[in-house]
Design a protein around this motif. Structure first.
Motif, PDB file in Angstrom:
ATOM      1  N   GLY A   1      -5.646  36.893  15.818  1.00 32.55           N
ATOM      2  CA  GLY A   1      -4.730  36.099  15.001  1.00 32.55           C
ATOM      3  C   GLY A   1      -4.443  36.625  13.604  1.00 32.55           C
ATOM      4  O   GLY A   1      -4.533  35.875  12.630  1.00 32.55           O
ATOM      5  N   CYS A   2      -4.054  37.894  13.492  1.00 26.96           N
ATOM      6  CA  CYS A   2      -3.837  38.479  12.157  1.00 26.96           C
ATOM      7  C   CYS A   2      -2.671  37.858  11.380  1.00 26.96           C
ATOM      8  O   CYS A   2      -2.667  37.910  10.159  1.00 26.96           O
ATOM      9  CB  CYS A   2      -3.662  39.988  12.251  1.00 26.96           C
ATOM     10  SG  CYS A   2      -5.195  40.836  12.673  1.00 26.96           S
ATOM     11  N   VAL A   3      -1.648  37.298  12.027  1.00 29.06           N
ATOM     12  CA  VAL A   3      -0.604  36.622  11.243  1.00 29.06           C
ATOM     13  C   VAL A   3      -0.783  35.103  11.223  1.00 29.06           C
ATOM     14  O   VAL A   3       0.110  34.366  10.804  1.00 29.06           O
ATOM     15  CB  VAL A   3       0.871  36.936  11.639  1.00 29.06           C
ATOM     16  CG1 VAL A   3       1.256  38.348  11.318  1.00 29.06           C
ATOM     17  CG2 VAL A   3       1.181  36.570  13.057  1.00 29.06           C
ATOM     18  N   CYS A   4      -1.951  34.643  11.638  1.00 32.81           N
ATOM     19  CA  CYS A   4      -2.305  33.223  11.498  1.00 32.81           C
ATOM     20  C   CYS A   4      -1.322  32.298  12.216  1.00 32.81           C
ATOM     21  O   CYS A   4      -1.037  31.191  11.744  1.00 32.81           O
ATOM     22  CB  CYS A   4      -2.380  32.815  10.024  1.00 32.81           C
ATOM     23  SG  CYS A   4      -3.324  33.937   9.010  1.00 32.81           S
ATOM     24  N   ALA A   5      -0.801  32.740  13.353  1.00 30.78           N
ATOM     25  CA  ALA A   5       0.212  31.964  14.057  1.00 30.78           C
ATOM     26  C   ALA A   5      -0.256  30.544  14.362  1.00 30.78           C
ATOM     27  O   ALA A   5       0.472  29.581  14.136  1.00 30.78           O
ATOM     28  CB  ALA A   5       0.612  32.686  15.346  1.00 30.78           C
ATOM     29  N   MET A   6      -1.480  30.417  14.833  1.00 28.23           N
ATOM     30  CA  MET A   6      -1.975  29.094  15.250  1.00 28.23           C
ATOM     31  C   MET A   6      -2.111  28.121  14.095  1.00 28.23           C
ATOM     32  O   MET A   6      -2.120  26.915  14.294  1.00 28.23           O
ATOM     33  CB  MET A   6      -3.361  29.241  15.895  1.00 28.23           C
ATOM     34  CG  MET A   6      -3.321  29.828  17.264  1.00 28.23           C
ATOM     35  SD  MET A   6      -5.000  29.970  17.896  1.00 28.23           S
ATOM     36  CE  MET A   6      -5.515  28.264  17.848  1.00 28.23           C
ATOM     37  N   ALA A   7      -2.297  28.650  12.890  1.00 24.32           N
ATOM     38  CA  ALA A   7      -2.493  27.776  11.734  1.00 24.32           C
ATOM     39  C   ALA A   7      -1.202  27.546  10.976  1.00 24.32           C
ATOM     40  O   ALA A   7      -1.078  26.579  10.245  1.00 24.32           O
ATOM     41  CB  ALA A   7      -3.538  28.370  10.800  1.00 24.32           C
ATOM     42  N   ARG A   8      -0.237  28.445  11.126  1.00 24.15           N
ATOM     43  CA  ARG A   8       0.890  28.429  10.210  1.00 24.15           C
ATOM     44  C   ARG A   8       2.247  28.297  10.861  1.00 24.15           C
ATOM     45  O   ARG A   8       3.249  28.309  10.178  1.00 24.15           O
ATOM     46  CB  ARG A   8       0.868  29.702   9.356  1.00 24.15           C
ATOM     47  CG  ARG A   8      -0.394  29.829   8.541  1.00 24.15           C
ATOM     48  CD  ARG A   8      -0.319  30.943   7.568  1.00 24.15           C
ATOM     49  NE  ARG A   8       0.837  30.840   6.702  1.00 24.15           N
ATOM     50  CZ  ARG A   8       1.062  31.625   5.674  1.00 24.15           C
ATOM     51  NH1 ARG A   8       0.228  32.571   5.390  1.00 24.15           N
ATOM     52  NH2 ARG A   8       2.135  31.474   4.940  1.00 24.15           N
ATOM     53  N   SER A   9       2.296  28.190  12.184  1.00 26.63           N
ATOM     54  CA  SER A   9       3.634  28.138  12.767  1.00 26.63           C
ATOM     55  C   SER A   9       3.783  26.965  13.725  1.00 26.63           C
ATOM     56  O   SER A   9       2.863  26.615  14.447  1.00 26.63           O
ATOM     57  CB  SER A   9       3.979  29.450  13.468  1.00 26.63           C
ATOM     58  OG  SER A   9       3.087  29.703  14.519  1.00 26.63           O
ATOM     59  N   ASP A  10       4.981  26.400  13.723  1.00 28.74           N
ATOM     60  CA  ASP A  10       5.290  25.303  14.632  1.00 28.74           C
ATOM     61  C   ASP A  10       5.218  25.768  16.076  1.00 28.74           C
ATOM     62  O   ASP A  10       4.915  24.999  16.972  1.00 28.74           O
ATOM     63  CB  ASP A  10       6.696  24.774  14.326  1.00 28.74           C
ATOM     64  CG  ASP A  10       6.791  24.279  12.901  1.00 28.74           C
ATOM     65  OD1 ASP A  10       6.518  23.104  12.673  1.00 28.74           O
ATOM     66  OD2 ASP A  10       7.103  25.088  11.998  1.00 28.74           O
ATOM     67  N   PHE A  11       5.550  27.057  16.276  1.00 35.16           N
ATOM     68  CA  PHE A  11       5.565  27.618  17.626  1.00 35.16           C
ATOM     69  C   PHE A  11       4.830  28.948  17.566  1.00 35.16           C
ATOM     70  O   PHE A  11       5.362  29.925  17.049  1.00 35.16           O
ATOM     71  CB  PHE A  11       7.018  27.795  18.085  1.00 35.16           C
ATOM     72  CG  PHE A  11       7.173  28.151  19.540  1.00 35.16           C
ATOM     73  CD1 PHE A  11       7.306  27.158  20.503  1.00 35.16           C
ATOM     74  CD2 PHE A  11       7.205  29.479  19.949  1.00 35.16           C
ATOM     75  CE1 PHE A  11       7.465  27.485  21.843  1.00 35.16           C
ATOM     76  CE2 PHE A  11       7.362  29.808  21.289  1.00 35.16           C
ATOM     77  CZ  PHE A  11       7.485  28.807  22.240  1.00 35.16           C
ATOM     78  N   ALA A  12       3.584  28.940  18.059  1.00 37.11           N
ATOM     79  CA  ALA A  12       2.740  30.128  17.974  1.00 37.11           C
ATOM     80  C   ALA A  12       2.585  30.753  19.354  1.00 37.11           C
ATOM     81  O   ALA A  12       2.217  30.057  20.303  1.00 37.11           O
ATOM     82  CB  ALA A  12       1.375  29.755  17.418  1.00 37.11           C
ATOM     83  N   VAL A  13       2.886  32.027  19.452  1.00 39.85           N
ATOM     84  CA  VAL A  13       2.677  32.746  20.702  1.00 39.85           C
ATOM     85  C   VAL A  13       1.514  33.705  20.465  1.00 39.85           C
ATOM     86  O   VAL A  13       1.607  34.609  19.643  1.00 39.85           O
ATOM     87  CB  VAL A  13       3.946  33.515  21.119  1.00 39.85           C
ATOM     88  CG1 VAL A  13       3.742  34.195  22.463  1.00 39.85           C
ATOM     89  CG2 VAL A  13       5.138  32.568  21.170  1.00 39.85           C
ATOM     90  N   VAL A  14       0.404  33.457  21.164  1.00 41.66           N
ATOM     91  CA  VAL A  14      -0.823  34.211  20.912  1.00 41.66           C
ATOM     92  C   VAL A  14      -1.220  34.954  22.185  1.00 41.66           C
ATOM     93  O   VAL A  14      -1.440  34.334  23.234  1.00 41.66           O
ATOM     94  CB  VAL A  14      -1.971  33.269  20.479  1.00 41.66           C
ATOM     95  CG1 VAL A  14      -3.223  34.078  20.163  1.00 41.66           C
ATOM     96  CG2 VAL A  14      -1.555  32.440  19.267  1.00 41.66           C
ATOM     97  N   GLY A  15      -1.301  36.257  22.082  1.00 41.98           N
ATOM     98  CA  GLY A  15      -1.585  37.088  23.251  1.00 41.98           C
ATOM     99  C   GLY A  15      -2.908  36.753  23.907  1.00 41.98           C
ATOM    100  O   GLY A  15      -3.887  36.404  23.240  1.00 41.98           O
TER     101      GLY A  15
END
Lengths: 437, 381, 77
Positions: free
Chosen positions: A224-238
């Motif tokens: 999670g280097c771009v913090c998708a889960m914490a900072r985005s309404d729609f997070a796509v995490v590999g």
């Protein structure tokens, strides 16, 4: 020679960390000298006045900026943030000092021509001060005046083939980690997904029609280097579904001290000899690993893909081959009802061009949120107000145990009428045949 | 100054207008070794703080040198980055999510020359222009917001406190002795436009006083219904007040409902919220975004208020440094700050750090508060 | 009435108290249209220089071009 005395800010020039004060001062000096003989389109001394107004804030411990909502480029609802100084007579160079957001390439790789071209525009038409980059990911051009906004936009689009980023109630500038460009952990091409969706949703990015902001972020692995889960309404995490690939010889090399564990990330301290059992097997959050001294085994069904073992022994362990991503929805910062982390909506999706599967989920969420969302309500708050079940329903995703940390602990289940035999009507006469009043 | 036209015609804004073109494609500026080995990387290693090598299946290697950047950056500084990239890296460079800059080369001796060049450059005031570091189990660059440099609702500056904190932890930017990575972030108000709510150490500007109400100007400067509807807690309402003997339309604020977000000031410049005495910084700790070992978690407030002390914020920097040192001395290898605090218990965290636990640190905001109270007899005296 | 006139009439009728509205306020004017259709009407009005955006940075509103108090106060009109 600086225009304003800045005794407080001057104290931020010492110490090892790069000093933004020294940097703004060098810009002030460069503009005063003007070696290229530019006809600066906003006051040449605006970096001096920026330091001046900041010094005043340092003395008073209060900001001197006001917001301005009306400025922008024609037809776009975002990309420009209006700023006015509340001491315009003292600091005329920054009296009007608007920000422009410029779309960055996903992963933020540049060549020097692009950056120099951008600097040339900003030298002539702006303050020469930037943010590389803003929190959302855009290149931020900090400080220009209203008549320059259209000129800058024209030069960006015509001469540099680049657009503005987002602000306001719209799709914000999406961002991805560097993904497959330089990372062996990348489970999908995060940069390409980011680029394609940014292009496909340009209208949503520039012309606000959402209840509030909406952010996409793309992390290519669970680190999670771009913090998708914490900072985005729609997070796509590999993520991946099959076995972590194990090179047993390399595992032994780590265990025997031949290879440096953690890719050297802990080498600043003597932590003692690497202990595979203690540091990897016993740190595994789902306890799905075994090490018998010569062979490492992993029960894939028990693995939660936290990345710890892979991060610790990157030459011995690799992500699996059946790759894709999990989608988590609804993260946001605390205002109003508290912070929210993204909640898992799609456990696994293949992430392959043209990304229709991902787009289908996005568009279903948007359709729902645009209808049901209240003004200034992030989608995470709409989810809380209307239930996770509703989100599953509008996205046609079947409920699964993956969706929760634990099942509900109250029995107040809102059954739907069609889930109950006979619906909500009762046969009162039959009931009275069985029961007196 | 003579106005220089770009070619834009203000009387015909749609003429030759180019819109909706988006960003440049991500691979437009890849260095050749990145382009060639895209998706084919095998492993990486941190050779020394700030220097990574990535090895591809082809056998190619790319050495990346990471340097700390100030997010607020002049074009003069960017041009110096360009000069370095031209000199050493074939004109390529990249920026990271945490405001670092990365230079890439394919040869070890070129890496050393580049590293030494970067470390040799200083501003006249003495600070490094391009300090190499920020990798692994150390303290990377802080992400932050605008503060007094550009924002209208900040409760503190951003660039200044960040400079002070990074000066204080600089040794750990250039080292990897921490039990796990330590991510520090600063947001200059609770709106957190740079979300810091999941950082190992999050510094958040907080206001402590509701906005002032400038009755003289409220109706002249503002559309009062907009200020009313901007309030997330419905604390703002329209009212009529007597001002200098005349009845004027203005605004009333229910002070005990105000959460100091500044949204009403955004809509209405007659409601300024900045207050030199009231404003300051709270410290939150123990958040993380990575899924490694434990699940992502939010940061928790451990210091409710520190006054703004420009220009060097001595109390703030001392506390941050202290928390970092207590964590480094007590946590186990791989434990993030929040994992450590949870293992030993928060009561032990306060005992070990010596931070004072005050009633401000008990959650009292709506539903989530209850879930943070202790429903157990298990605790440490 | 033409769709665009519905929007302009609504804004004129409210101009005494406020001049800027959220997107949702306009969808309420067209109960039979989805948000995407309403967006098309508003976008056309923006491109015709009848409406303009107002942004708080975090949110965006629509209003009649030149209406409101702040633009005059800052000398932007």
């Amino acid at each position: 020679m600086t225009k304003h005395a800045t005794p407080l800010l001057d104290q931020l020039e010492s110490g090892p960390w790069p000093s933004f004060v020294s940097d703004i001062k060098q810009e002030a000096e460069a503009r005063a000298k003007n070696p290229k003989g530019l006809d600066y389109q906003i006051p040449a001394d605006c970096p001096d006045d920026l330091l001046g107004v900041l010094e005043l804030s340092y003395a008073e411990k209060e900001t001197h900026w006001k917001h301005g909502g009306i400025v922008g480029v024609f037809g776009y609802g975002g990309g420009v943030i209006g700023r006015y100084c509340d001491q315009p007579e003292k600091f005329p160079g920054v009296a009007h000092f608007h920000t422009m957001r410029v779309a960055q390439p996903a992963g933020k790789y540049y060549n020097t021509k692009f950056l120099r071209d951008l600097c040339d525009i900003w030298d002539l038409r702006g303050s020469g001060i930037t943010n590389m980059h803003g929190s959302t990911g855009d290149i931020v051009l900090l400080g220009t005046q209203t008549p320059q906004l259209e000129e800058i936009f024209y030069e960006l689009t015509h001469n540099m083939n680049v657009d503005l980023g987002g602000s306001g109630s719209n799709l914000r500038t999406p961002e991805a980690c560097l993904g497959q460009s330089r990372c062996e952990y990348a489970c999908y091409n995060a940069q390409d997904l980011c680029y394609q969706l940014t292009q496909d949703y340009q209208d949503e990015l520039h012309r606000p029609a959402f209840p509030y902001k909406f952010k996409f972020k793309f992390d290519a692995c669970p680190n999670g280097c771009v913090c998708a889960m914490a900072r985005s309404d729609f997070a796509v995490v590999g993520t991946w579904k099959d076995d972590i690939k194990i090179d047993q010889e390399k595992v032994k090399a780590y265990a025997g001290g031949v290879l440096k564990p953690n890719a050297g990330a802990h080498s600043g301290r003597d932590w003692g000899k690497f202990d595979l059992q203690k540091e990897v097997v016993e740190r595994c959050p789902s306890r799905c690993m075994k090490w018998d001294g010569s062979k490492l085994s992993i029960v894939t069904a028990g693995c939660v893909r936290c990345m710890h073992c892979i991060n610790t022994m990157p030459q011995a362990l690799r992500i699996g081959d059946e790759r894709g991503a999990s989608i988590l929805v609804g993260a946001k910062a605390p205002v109003v009802d508290g912070s929210q982390m993204g909640s898992l909506l799609v456990p696994f999706v293949k992430v392959e061009p043209p990304y229709d599967e991902v787009k289908e989920v996005i568009e279903k969420i948007w359709d729902w949120w645009m209808e049901e969302g209240k003004n200034r309500e992030r989608v995470g708050e709409t989810m809380k107000r209307l239930s996770f079940q509703k989100l599953l329903e509008v996205t046609d995703i079947p409920a699964s145990a993956c969706h929760v940390k634990e099942p509900r602990s109250n029995p107040y289940i809102f059954f739907k009428e069609d889930e109950v035999p006979g619906g909500w009507s009762h046969d009162l006469a039959a009931y009275r045949n069985r029961h007196q009043r | 100054m003579a106005f220089i036209s770009s070619g834009y015609n203000p009387s015909k804004p749609m003429e030759n207008r180019i819109t909706d073109i988006g960003p440049h494609k991500y691979d437009s500026y890849f260095p050749p070794v990145i382009k060639k080995n895209f998706g084919k990387w095998l492993y990486h290693e941190i050779l020394e703080p700030g220097v990574l090598v990535h090895v591809a299946k082809s056998g190619d290697r790319v050495y990346s040198i990471r340097v700390g950047g100030t997010r607020t950056m002049s074009v003069t500084h960017i041009r110096e980055l360009c000069e370095i990239a031209d000199k050493h890296c074939g004109g390529h460079l990249r920026f990271t999510t945490r405001n670092n800059i990365e230079f890439m080369v394919t040869d070890k001796s070129a890496m050393k020359a580049l590293r030494d060049d970067l470390n040799s450059r200083k501003f006249p005031g003495g600070s490094f222009k391009f300090p190499v570091g920020g990798t692994g189990a150390g303290i990377s660059n802080m992400v932050h917001t605008q503060g007094w440099v550009h924002c209208h609702t900040p409760a503190t500056d951003a660039s200044g406190p960040v400079k002070c904190v990074m000066d204080a932890v600089f040794e750990d930017f250039k080292n990897m002795r921490m039990p796990a990575p330590v991510r520090i972030a600063l947001a200059c108000c609770i709106n957190m436009c740079g979300a810091v709510h999941c950082s190992d150490i999050g510094l958040v500007g907080i206001h402590r006083k509701p906005p002032m109400i400038d009755h003289e100007w409220a109706d002249q400067l503002c559309e009062i219904p907009l200020a009313v509807s901007a309030c997330p807690t419905a604390a703002v309402r329209p009212t009529t007040v007597e001002y200098k003997g005349e009845k004027v339309k203005s605004i009333a604020i229910k002070e005990d409902r105000c959460m100091y977000c500044g949204n009403c000031y955004t809509m209405c410049p007659a409601l300024p919220i900045s207050d030199g005495e009231g404003d300051g910084i709270a410290i939150m700790v123990g958040g993380k975004v990575s899924n490694r070992i434990s699940m992502p978690k939010f940061s928790k407030v451990v210091v409710g208020y520190i006054p703004n002390e420009p220009p060097r914020w001595p109390t703030l920097t001392k506390m941050v440094k202290h928390i970092v040192e207590v964590y480094a001395a007590n946590a186990e290898k791989y434990e993030r700050l929040g994992d450590w605090a949870e293992r030993i218990g928060w009561e032990s965290f306060f005992k070990l750090t010596g931070l004072e636990f005050t009633h401000h640190l008990i959650d009292d905001f709506r539903d989530p508060a209850y879930y943070t109270w202790r429903q157990s007899t298990q605790f440490k005296f | 009435m033409v769709d665009k006139d519905v929007v302009v009439d609504f804004l004129n009728s409210k101009s005494g108290s406020k001049t800027k509205f959220y997107f949702n306020d306009f969808t309420a004017l067209f109960p039979n249209k989805g948000p995407r259709e309403v967006k098309k009407i508003l976008t056309a009005l923006v491109n015709e220089e009848v409406l303009e955006f107002w942004s708080s940075g975090s949110t965006t509103m629509y209003g009649l071009k030149g209406a409101g108090k702040q633009s005059h106060a800052e000398g932007e009109s």
